[in-house]
Design a protein around this motif. Structure first.
Motif, PDB file in Angstrom:
ATOM      1  N   GLU A   1     -31.068 -16.782   0.995  1.00  0.00           N
ATOM      2  CA  GLU A   1     -30.366 -15.964   1.975  1.00  0.00           C
ATOM      3  C   GLU A   1     -29.627 -14.796   1.333  1.00  0.00           C
ATOM      4  OE1 GLU A   1     -29.149 -19.000   5.567  1.00  0.00           O
ATOM      5  OE2 GLU A   1     -28.020 -19.148   3.700  1.00  0.00           O
ATOM      6  N   LEU A   2     -29.325 -14.908   0.048  1.00  0.00           N
ATOM      7  CA  LEU A   2     -28.570 -13.851  -0.631  1.00  0.00           C
ATOM      8  C   LEU A   2     -29.459 -12.851  -1.360  1.00  0.00           C
ATOM      9  CD1 LEU A   2     -25.619 -15.922  -2.169  1.00  0.00           C
ATOM     10  CD2 LEU A   2     -25.548 -14.441  -0.161  1.00  0.00           C
ATOM     11  N   LEU A   3     -30.781 -13.032  -1.307  1.00  0.00           N
ATOM     12  CA  LEU A   3     -31.672 -12.129  -2.032  1.00  0.00           C
ATOM     13  C   LEU A   3     -31.580 -10.700  -1.501  1.00  0.00           C
ATOM     14  CD1 LEU A   3     -34.902 -14.275  -2.575  1.00  0.00           C
ATOM     15  CD2 LEU A   3     -33.183 -13.605  -4.270  1.00  0.00           C
ATOM     16  N   ILE A   4     -31.696 -10.540  -0.193  1.00  0.00           N
ATOM     17  CA  ILE A   4     -31.640  -9.188   0.387  1.00  0.00           C
ATOM     18  C   ILE A   4     -30.255  -8.570   0.219  1.00  0.00           C
ATOM     19  CG2 ILE A   4     -31.914  -7.837   2.489  1.00  0.00           C
ATOM     20  CD1 ILE A   4     -34.514  -8.807   1.262  1.00  0.00           C
ATOM     21  N   PRO A   5     -29.162  -9.285   0.550  1.00  0.00           N
ATOM     22  CA  PRO A   5     -27.843  -8.691   0.273  1.00  0.00           C
ATOM     23  C   PRO A   5     -27.635  -8.375  -1.207  1.00  0.00           C
ATOM     24  CG  PRO A   5     -27.623 -10.543   1.772  1.00  0.00           C
ATOM     25  CD  PRO A   5     -29.040 -10.547   1.300  1.00  0.00           C
ATOM     26  N   GLY A   6     -28.151  -9.232  -2.106  1.00  0.00           N
ATOM     27  CA  GLY A   6     -28.025  -8.953  -3.526  1.00  0.00           C
ATOM     28  C   GLY A   6     -28.786  -7.707  -3.944  1.00  0.00           C
ATOM     29  N   PHE A   7     -29.972  -7.522  -3.361  1.00  0.00           N
ATOM     30  CA  PHE A   7     -30.750  -6.308  -3.654  1.00  0.00           C
ATOM     31  C   PHE A   7     -29.999  -5.070  -3.169  1.00  0.00           C
ATOM     32  CE2 PHE A   7     -33.790  -3.052  -2.344  1.00  0.00           C
ATOM     33  CZ  PHE A   7     -34.511  -2.880  -3.515  1.00  0.00           C
TER      34      PHE A   7
ATOM     35  N   TYR B   1     -15.089 -17.635  -4.087  1.00  0.00           N
ATOM     36  CA  TYR B   1     -15.605 -17.115  -5.348  1.00  0.00           C
ATOM     37  C   TYR B   1     -17.044 -17.531  -5.644  1.00  0.00           C
ATOM     38  CZ  TYR B   1     -14.193 -14.532  -9.492  1.00  0.00           C
ATOM     39  OH  TYR B   1     -14.046 -13.556 -10.429  1.00  0.00           O
ATOM     40  N   PRO B   2     -17.441 -18.784  -5.401  1.00  0.00           N
ATOM     41  CA  PRO B   2     -18.834 -19.144  -5.718  1.00  0.00           C
ATOM     42  C   PRO B   2     -19.864 -18.296  -4.985  1.00  0.00           C
ATOM     43  CG  PRO B   2     -17.522 -21.115  -5.386  1.00  0.00           C
ATOM     44  CD  PRO B   2     -16.665 -19.966  -4.981  1.00  0.00           C
ATOM     45  N   VAL B   3     -19.575 -17.930  -3.739  1.00  0.00           N
ATOM     46  CA  VAL B   3     -20.512 -17.112  -2.978  1.00  0.00           C
ATOM     47  C   VAL B   3     -20.649 -15.731  -3.607  1.00  0.00           C
ATOM     48  CG1 VAL B   3     -21.005 -16.117  -0.714  1.00  0.00           C
ATOM     49  CG2 VAL B   3     -19.944 -18.365  -0.870  1.00  0.00           C
ATOM     50  N   THR B   4     -19.515 -15.137  -3.973  1.00  0.00           N
ATOM     51  CA  THR B   4     -19.549 -13.806  -4.572  1.00  0.00           C
ATOM     52  C   THR B   4     -20.195 -13.833  -5.953  1.00  0.00           C
ATOM     53  OG1 THR B   4     -17.551 -13.199  -3.351  1.00  0.00           O
ATOM     54  CG2 THR B   4     -18.147 -11.816  -5.210  1.00  0.00           C
ATOM     55  N   ILE B   5     -19.973 -14.900  -6.709  1.00  0.00           N
ATOM     56  CA  ILE B   5     -20.613 -15.017  -8.020  1.00  0.00           C
ATOM     57  C   ILE B   5     -22.132 -15.052  -7.872  1.00  0.00           C
ATOM     58  CG2 ILE B   5     -20.994 -16.592  -9.964  1.00  0.00           C
ATOM     59  CD1 ILE B   5     -18.074 -17.229  -9.967  1.00  0.00           C
ATOM     60  N   LYS B   6     -22.611 -15.850  -6.916  1.00  0.00           N
ATOM     61  CA  LYS B   6     -24.058 -15.898  -6.686  1.00  0.00           C
ATOM     62  C   LYS B   6     -24.589 -14.545  -6.241  1.00  0.00           C
ATOM     63  CE  LYS B   6     -24.123 -19.478  -3.860  1.00  0.00           C
ATOM     64  NZ  LYS B   6     -24.675 -20.561  -2.989  1.00  0.00           N
ATOM     65  N   LEU B   7     -23.863 -13.879  -5.343  1.00  0.00           N
ATOM     66  CA  LEU B   7     -24.298 -12.569  -4.849  1.00  0.00           C
ATOM     67  C   LEU B   7     -24.317 -11.540  -5.974  1.00  0.00           C
ATOM     68  CD1 LEU B   7     -25.025 -10.767  -2.401  1.00  0.00           C
ATOM     69  CD2 LEU B   7     -22.568 -10.352  -2.108  1.00  0.00           C
ATOM     70  N   ALA B   8     -23.262 -11.515  -6.797  1.00  0.00           N
ATOM     71  CA  ALA B   8     -23.203 -10.551  -7.897  1.00  0.00           C
ATOM     72  C   ALA B   8     -24.251 -10.852  -8.964  1.00  0.00           C
ATOM     73  CB  ALA B   8     -21.803 -10.559  -8.511  1.00  0.00           C
ATOM     74  N   THR B   9     -24.519 -12.129  -9.217  1.00  0.00           N
ATOM     75  CA  THR B   9     -25.530 -12.492 -10.212  1.00  0.00           C
ATOM     76  C   THR B   9     -26.919 -12.068  -9.755  1.00  0.00           C
ATOM     77  OG1 THR B   9     -24.195 -14.398 -10.884  1.00  0.00           O
ATOM     78  CG2 THR B   9     -26.515 -14.398 -11.534  1.00  0.00           C
ATOM     79  N   ILE B  10     -27.224 -12.291  -8.478  1.00  0.00           N
ATOM     80  CA  ILE B  10     -28.518 -11.858  -7.936  1.00  0.00           C
ATOM     81  C   ILE B  10     -28.650 -10.338  -8.024  1.00  0.00           C
ATOM     82  CG2 ILE B  10     -29.890 -11.700  -5.819  1.00  0.00           C
ATOM     83  CD1 ILE B  10     -28.760 -14.442  -5.049  1.00  0.00           C
ATOM     84  N   ALA B  11     -27.579  -9.621  -7.666  1.00  0.00           N
ATOM     85  CA  ALA B  11     -27.605  -8.158  -7.762  1.00  0.00           C
ATOM     86  C   ALA B  11     -27.785  -7.714  -9.207  1.00  0.00           C
ATOM     87  CB  ALA B  11     -26.310  -7.581  -7.189  1.00  0.00           C
ATOM     88  N   LEU B  12     -27.148  -8.418 -10.140  1.00  0.00           N
ATOM     89  CA  LEU B  12     -27.263  -8.067 -11.550  1.00  0.00           C
ATOM     90  C   LEU B  12     -28.688  -8.289 -12.063  1.00  0.00           C
ATOM     91  CD1 LEU B  12     -25.066  -7.107 -13.614  1.00  0.00           C
ATOM     92  CD2 LEU B  12     -25.154  -9.423 -14.546  1.00  0.00           C
ATOM     93  N   VAL B  13     -29.314  -9.371 -11.626  1.00  0.00           N
ATOM     94  CA  VAL B  13     -30.694  -9.641 -12.042  1.00  0.00           C
ATOM     95  C   VAL B  13     -31.630  -8.569 -11.488  1.00  0.00           C
ATOM     96  CG1 VAL B  13     -32.624 -11.248 -11.799  1.00  0.00           C
ATOM     97  CG2 VAL B  13     -30.336 -12.119 -12.307  1.00  0.00           C
TER      98      VAL B  13
END
Length: 308
Positions: A174-180, A95-107
Motif C-alpha cells: 500500500e505504501l509503494l505508490i506514496p513512496g514513489f 514513526y514506524p509508518v513514516t520509516i517504511k514510507l521513507a525507506t521505500i522512497a529512498l529505495v
C-alpha cells in the motif's frame, strides 16, 4: 577508524544541544497563549492556565525550560501533550509508518535515480539522455502534492488499480505508490547528480590508465568510475533520509497516511509545542546519525580516503 567514529560521536553532542535549543526556542518563544483553545470559545479560567503554565515550566526563563526538558529527554521522556497523552506513545504509533514510507522512497530514488544517471552517462548524448533530462526536469518542476493527487485520481479513482486512501496500518504494497511520489523529486536530483559525476570521471586520468591496462569496460565502470562517482550521491541520499521523514506531511496528507507528518501537522494546528519539539528532536537525531554513516561510507567507496 574507531578513533574517528568516537570523535564524531563526541562532536554530535554540541551539535545536538545547539540544534535542539534553537528548535525549543522557536517553538516556545512564539507569542500567544498555547492554552487558549483548550477550553473552547469561552477560554480557560486563570487557575487552569496558571496550573498548565507551571506544569510545562513556562513560568521559568527559556534557558531553564530547555535544561529541564533536556533532562527529561535524556531519561527517554518526550513529555506529555496538553491532553495528558505521552508524546513517546504518539511517536511510537506514527514513526514506524513514516520509516517504511521513507525507506521505500529512498529505495526508489536510489535504484531508479542511479540507474538512470549511469545509463545516460555511458550512452552519452542522444535520445536516452534527452529523455532522462526531460523527465527529471518535469519531476523537479511539478510539486509533489500535484503529482500525488494526479496519481491518486488516475490510478486510484479512474483505473481502480490502487486504493486512493491508505489504511491506518498500511502494508508495504500500500505504501509503494506514496513512496514513489515522495521520492520522485529526489529521484530526479540523484539521476542528474549521478550523470554529472559519471561524465566528469569518464575523462579522468585514472580511468584512461585502467582502460590502458586492459581492464574490461564493466570492471572500469563498476570498480573505478562508479565508486568515485557515488560519493556525492551517497551524501545526498544520506541527508535526504531525514528530509523524507520530516517532509512527508504533504504526501501523507494526500494518501491519508497516519505518520509523523500528520502528527506534526496536527500538533502545529493545536499549538502542541511538546509534540512538535519531541518529533523534530527525533528527526535531528536521524540527521546526525545518517551524516555519520555517510562519512564512514566514504572510506569504503574511495580508497584515497582514510580516517586515522
Amino acid at each position: 577508524m574507531g578513533r574517528y567514529i568516537l570523535r564524531r560521536l563526541l562532536q554530535l553532542i554540541p551539535v545536538f544541544i545547539g540544534t535542539t535549543f534553537i528548535i525549543y526556542s522557536l517553538v516556545w518563544a512564539i507569542p500567544g497563549n498555547p492554552f487558549a483553545g483548550l477550553c473552547g470559545p469561552r477560554g480557560c479560567p486563570p487557575s487552569f492556565v496558571e496550573q498548565m503554565t507551571e506544569q510545562y515550566n513556562l513560568d521559568k526563563p527559556l534557558p531553564v525550560q530547555y535544561v529541564l526538558y533536556l533532562g527529561q529527554l535524556f531519561q527517554g521522556n518526550f513529555g506529555e501533550t496538553f491532553n495528558g497523552i505521552e508524546v513517546s506513545t504518539l511517536i511510537q504509533n506514527a514513526y514506524p509508518v513514516t520509516i517504511k514510507l521513507a525507506t521505500i522512497a529512498l529505495v526508489f530514488e536510489a535504484v531508479i535515480g542511479i540507474a538512470a544517471g549511469i545509463l545516460t552517462a555511458l550512452r552519452g548524448k542522444g535520445f536516452v539522455d534527452n529523455l532522462v533530462l526531460a523527465a527529471t526536469l518535469f519531476l523537479i518542476a511539478v510539486p509533489v502534492f500535484v503529482s500525488g493527487f494526479v496519481i491518486q485520481v488516475v490510478l486510484g479513482v479512474q483505473l481502480d488499480w490502487i486504493d486512493p486512501s491508505v489504511g491506518s496500518d498500511p502494508t508495504i504494497g500500500e505504501l509503494l505508490i506514496p513512496g514513489f511520489v515522495l521520492g520522485s523529486l529526489s529521484m530526479a536530483y540523484i539521476a542528474r547528480l549521478t550523470r554529472t559525476a559519471m561524465f566528469e570521471n569518464k575523462r579522468a586520468d585514472y580511468i584512461r590508465t585502467a582502460t590502458a591496462k586492459g581492464l574490461t569496460p564493466r570492471r572500469v565502470v563498476s570498480v573505478h568510475m562508479l565508486r568515485n562517482s557515488l560519493i556525492p550521491v551517497i551524501t545526498f541520499i544520506g541527508t535526504d533520509f531525514g528530509a523524507l521523514m520530516g517532509g512527508a506531511i504533504v504526501t501523507e496528507g494526500v494518501f491519508n497516511i497516519h505518520g509523523i507528518g500528520g502528527l506534526v501537522y496536527q500538533a502545529i494546528n493545536k499549538q502542541e509545542g511538546v509534540t512538535v519539539t519531541g518529533v523534530v528532536t527525533l528527526l535531528v537525531l536521524v540527521y546526525l546519525l545518517m551524516n555519520l554513516l555517510v562519512d564512514i561510507l566514504y572510506a569504503a567507496l574511495d580508497p584515497r580516503i582514510r580516517y586515522d
